[in-house]
Scaffold this motif. Structure first.
Motif, PDB file in Angstrom:
ATOM      1  N   ASP A  99      -0.963  -5.155  -1.124  1.00 61.10           N
ATOM      2  CA  ASP A  99      -0.304  -5.159   0.193  1.00 61.10           C
ATOM      3  C   ASP A  99       0.276  -3.748   0.404  1.00 61.10           C
ATOM      4  N   LEU A 100      -0.207  -3.067   1.412  1.00 59.99           N
ATOM      5  CA  LEU A 100       0.168  -1.655   1.609  1.00 59.99           C
ATOM      6  C   LEU A 100       1.424  -1.472   2.465  1.00 59.99           C
ATOM      7  N   SER A 101       2.025  -2.584   2.913  1.00 59.51           N
ATOM      8  CA  SER A 101       3.197  -2.466   3.793  1.00 59.51           C
ATOM      9  C   SER A 101       4.452  -2.128   2.978  1.00 59.51           C
ATOM     10  N   LEU A 102       5.528  -1.768   3.671  1.00 54.25           N
ATOM     11  CA  LEU A 102       6.804  -1.497   3.005  1.00 54.25           C
ATOM     12  C   LEU A 102       7.258  -2.728   2.215  1.00 54.25           C
ATOM     13  N   GLU A 103       7.106  -3.908   2.815  1.00 52.57           N
ATOM     14  CA  GLU A 103       7.520  -5.146   2.118  1.00 52.57           C
ATOM     15  C   GLU A 103       6.664  -5.344   0.866  1.00 52.57           C
ATOM     16  N   GLY A 104       5.386  -5.045   0.958  1.00 49.51           N
ATOM     17  CA  GLY A 104       4.490  -5.181  -0.199  1.00 49.51           C
ATOM     18  C   GLY A 104       4.936  -4.253  -1.323  1.00 49.51           C
ATOM     19  N   THR A 132      -6.165  -0.218  -7.346  1.00 51.01           N
ATOM     20  CA  THR A 132      -4.970   0.606  -7.528  1.00 51.01           C
ATOM     21  C   THR A 132      -4.426   0.985  -6.154  1.00 51.01           C
ATOM     22  N   LEU A 133      -3.119   0.796  -6.016  1.00 47.32           N
ATOM     23  CA  LEU A 133      -2.423   1.197  -4.796  1.00 47.32           C
ATOM     24  C   LEU A 133      -1.871   2.598  -4.994  1.00 47.32           C
ATOM     25  N   VAL A 134      -2.028   3.453  -3.999  1.00 45.67           N
ATOM     26  CA  VAL A 134      -1.379   4.769  -4.054  1.00 45.67           C
ATOM     27  C   VAL A 134      -0.680   4.981  -2.719  1.00 45.67           C
ATOM     28  N   ALA A 135       0.609   5.377  -2.803  1.00 44.51           N
ATOM     29  CA  ALA A 135       1.395   5.511  -1.578  1.00 44.51           C
ATOM     30  C   ALA A 135       2.372   6.665  -1.696  1.00 44.51           C
ATOM     31  N   PRO A 178      14.590  -3.048  -4.680  1.00 46.79           N
ATOM     32  CA  PRO A 178      13.415  -2.832  -3.833  1.00 46.79           C
ATOM     33  C   PRO A 178      13.719  -1.957  -2.626  1.00 46.79           C
ATOM     34  N   GLN A 179      14.917  -2.160  -2.028  1.00 44.19           N
ATOM     35  CA  GLN A 179      15.237  -1.391  -0.823  1.00 44.19           C
ATOM     36  C   GLN A 179      15.518   0.088  -1.121  1.00 44.19           C
ATOM     37  N   ALA A 180      15.467   0.456  -2.419  1.00 42.02           N
ATOM     38  CA  ALA A 180      15.549   1.885  -2.741  1.00 42.02           C
ATOM     39  C   ALA A 180      14.382   2.626  -2.074  1.00 42.02           C
ATOM     40  N   VAL A 181      13.274   1.920  -1.910  1.00 40.77           N
ATOM     41  CA  VAL A 181      12.147   2.515  -1.164  1.00 40.77           C
ATOM     42  C   VAL A 181      12.470   2.369   0.316  1.00 40.77           C
ATOM     43  N   THR A 182      12.681   3.503   0.958  1.00 41.97           N
ATOM     44  CA  THR A 182      13.141   3.449   2.351  1.00 41.97           C
ATOM     45  C   THR A 182      12.029   3.701   3.359  1.00 41.97           C
ATOM     46  N   GLN A 183      10.925   4.256   2.900  1.00 41.94           N
ATOM     47  CA  GLN A 183       9.875   4.630   3.853  1.00 41.94           C
ATOM     48  C   GLN A 183       8.525   4.727   3.149  1.00 41.94           C
ATOM     49  N   VAL A 184       7.485   4.226   3.790  1.00 45.42           N
ATOM     50  CA  VAL A 184       6.120   4.450   3.298  1.00 45.42           C
ATOM     51  C   VAL A 184       5.466   5.414   4.273  1.00 45.42           C
ATOM     52  N   ARG A 185       5.150   6.591   3.801  1.00 42.96           N
ATOM     53  CA  ARG A 185       4.609   7.614   4.712  1.00 42.96           C
ATOM     54  C   ARG A 185       3.087   7.560   4.795  1.00 42.96           C
ATOM     55  N   TRP A 186       2.464   7.045   3.733  1.00 40.46           N
ATOM     56  CA  TRP A 186       0.996   6.907   3.706  1.00 40.46           C
ATOM     57  C   TRP A 186       0.683   5.953   2.550  1.00 40.46           C
ATOM     58  N   ALA A 187      -0.300   5.081   2.696  1.00 45.74           N
ATOM     59  CA  ALA A 187      -0.673   4.173   1.605  1.00 45.74           C
ATOM     60  C   ALA A 187      -2.160   3.862   1.683  1.00 45.74           C
ATOM     61  N   SER A 188      -2.744   3.661   0.512  1.00 39.28           N
ATOM     62  CA  SER A 188      -4.174   3.361   0.449  1.00 39.28           C
ATOM     63  C   SER A 188      -4.447   2.618  -0.863  1.00 39.28           C
TER      64      SER A 188
END
Ligand SMILES: Cc1cc2nc3c(=O)[nH]c(=O)nc-3n(C[C@H](O)[C@H](O)[C@H](O)COP(=O)(O)OP(=O)(O)OC[C@H]3O[C@@H](n4cnc5c(N)ncnc54)[C@H](O)[C@@H]3O)c2cc1C
Length: 465
Positions: free
Chosen positions: A236-241, A184-187, A254-264
């Motif tokens: 994939d924890l990157s913004l592109e992922g 599970t990805l959490v971001a 997809p580009q509605a997501v503008t920033q990943v502040r933390w991901a795990s």
């Protein structure tokens, strides 16, 4: 000794313990391997019982101001709102239980609040201090660090999380199982064009991809994005992922997501440490139990571990209580953790709803060796139970309990003379407490209950009073 208690890890467990020790005047040092507090939102649901604990620790107002209630879930299908989903069974606030649902505060914010309180009480976190070695003898513990001088202490507490180094150094095993082999990805993300009134849920589509949920994080501009992946894959924890996940599983651009502040990412496991203590070292929080986050229990149970241990360490170190009092930490907390693991797994598998059990108000220590019920005909509230709130002769009980002391609640009966450190509150018979004497521990559980004060002094002697 350099300090009385060395607390390893400045997560919610270590910070809560640091606060509890500081307000008892116990010399303690909280060491943290990272250079700063944890930055993610993961443990965002504060359960009613923890709200009560936070009230006692002096952070409730800050926690309330920082968060908000959970929004109602909204199921999306083919870009349309397909119906609401209530995540939690409803509950009404009452005089004896003032807090109801979980209160949402991102974990990083809770930790900031706890740290500020710790510092207000004169405590501190030493950052950049990674424990790599630990030895102990009859008098104390010595910790070695990746860099810097060793620290000696009379006791140490492993609050260093699920992969606990201290647990490994002590040779304590974890027994458990994988709850879900799917990662599970959490971001924590910034998203434009999605409202903050709902917890947006996108069920798995026909393409076999897993579920996606996007929850507005109260008190911030962020959302917590959670996505489940097929077994054997690595998210994939990157913004592109994250763009790819959003594109495949929702109607959002997809580009509605503008920033990943933390991901795990994580694979939920349920496991319990074989012991919660080795000599002068105690395990608390995720170092002692790991489980699925589904029931929102981890941070809460961890803080409550610290709350159980804090007053006992304080009583032994500064109050003259016998060291055997510390044996009751594992005795009381390990069964609670074992039950919590089962509950979290059951919620994860959809077998149990989030409701009465996940609120944690019914937890207690009736079977503890520290619990004594001496009434001939006990009423519903028994020794070992959480001491409920309420009003007695114009005094709110949670106001009377707040602080590091014990409290004798005398209901419809006369209170005996008490040693000075024990506070007293009394009044006429009332519904929750009915009638009798109830000695409330510093952590808000009824330790002893009686019709008269016979045996009360002997009981208090066990806590050095
Ligand atoms: C996706 C997700 C959602 C969750 N949701 C919830 C929820 O809604 N409600 C809830 O109650 N819980 C939730 N949890 C669980 C919660 O996050 C944990 O239970 C909680 O963080 C445990 O706190 P802790 O202090 O014991 O450990 P941690 O938070 O892991 O803190 C341990 C600290 O110790 C430090 N450390 C580690 N090793 C060393 C060392 N050798 N020397 C010095 N320092 C060290 C670490 O850097 C870290 O800061 C969730 C977890 C996840 C993953």
């Amino acid at each position: 000794m350099d300090t009385d208690v060395l607390v390893v890890g400045a997560g919610p467990t270590g910070l809560a313990l640091g606060i509890d020790l500081a307000r008892r005047g116990v010399a303690a040092l909280v060491v943290e391997q990272a250079g700063a507090l944890f930055p993610g939102s993961r443990g965002k649901g504060i359960q009613p019982r923890t709200m009560e604990v936070f009230d006692d620790l002096g952070v409730l107002d800050a926690i309330r101001a920082a968060g908000g209630p959970y929004p109602v879930g909204m199921i999306w299908q083919d870009g349309r709102r397909a119906g609401e989903h209530r995540m939690f069974d409803p509950a009404e606030a009452s005089e004896d239980s003032p807090y109801t649902g979980p209160w949402m505060v991102p974990q990083w914010r809770t930790q900031q609040i706890l740290r500020a309180r710790l510092e207000e009480l004169g405590g501190k976190v030493a950052f950049g201090r990674e424990v790599v070695g630990l030895t102990q003898d009859a008098d104390g513990v010595r910790a070695e660090f990746a860099s810097g001088e060793p620290v000696t202490a009379r006791y140490a507490v492993a609050a260093d999380g699920g992969r606990s180094t201290v647990r490994r150094l002590l040779g304590i095993g974890m027994t458990g199982e994988t709850v879900d082999p799917n990662p599970t990805l959490v971001a924590d993300v910034r998203i434009s064009g999605l409202d903050r009134d709902n917890w947006h849920v996108f069920p798995p589509g026909g393409d076999g991809d897993g579920f996606l949920a996007i929850c507005p994080l109260a008190g911030t501009e962020d959302f917590q994005l959670v996505a489940r992946f097929p077994e054997g894959t690595t998210p994939d924890l990157s913004l592109e992922g994250i763009w790819k996940v959003v594109a495949a599983r929702s109607h959002l651009a997809p580009q509605a997501v503008t920033q990943v502040r933390w991901a795990s990412d994580f694979r939920p496991r349920a496991a319990l440490a074989d012991r919660f203590r080795s000599g002068r070292v105690f395990l608390a929080g995720d170092a002692a139990h790991v489980h699925s986050p589904a029931g929102g229990q981890g941070l809460n149970t961890s803080v409550q571990d610290a709350y159980n241990l804090g007053w006992k360490l304080g009583a032994v170190l500064t109050g003259g209580a016998p060291a055997s009092l510390l044996d009751t930490y594992e005795e009381e907390r390990r069964p609670i953790a074992a039950d919590m693991l089962a509950l979290s797994t059951s919620v994860h598998r959809g077998e149990t709803r989030r409701g009465e059990a996940t609120r944690q108000l019914g937890l207690g220590y009736r079977d503890s060796s520290l619990t004594q019920e001496t009434r001939t005909a006990p009423t519903a509230l028994r020794a070992g139970d959480r001491a409920p709130d309420g009003e007695l002769d114009g005094v709110r009980l949670f106001d009377a309990f707040r602080g590091p002391h014990w409290t004798l609640v005398a209901v419809g009966t006369k209170a005996p003379a008490l040693p000075e450190p024990v506070h007293g509150v009394s009044g006429a018979e009332q519904a929750t407490y009915s009638k009798g004497l109830f000695l409330v521990r510093p952590d808000g559980y009824v330790g002893w209950a009686g019709d008269t004060g016979d045996g009360l002094r002997q009981y208090l002697g066990r806590a050095g009073l």
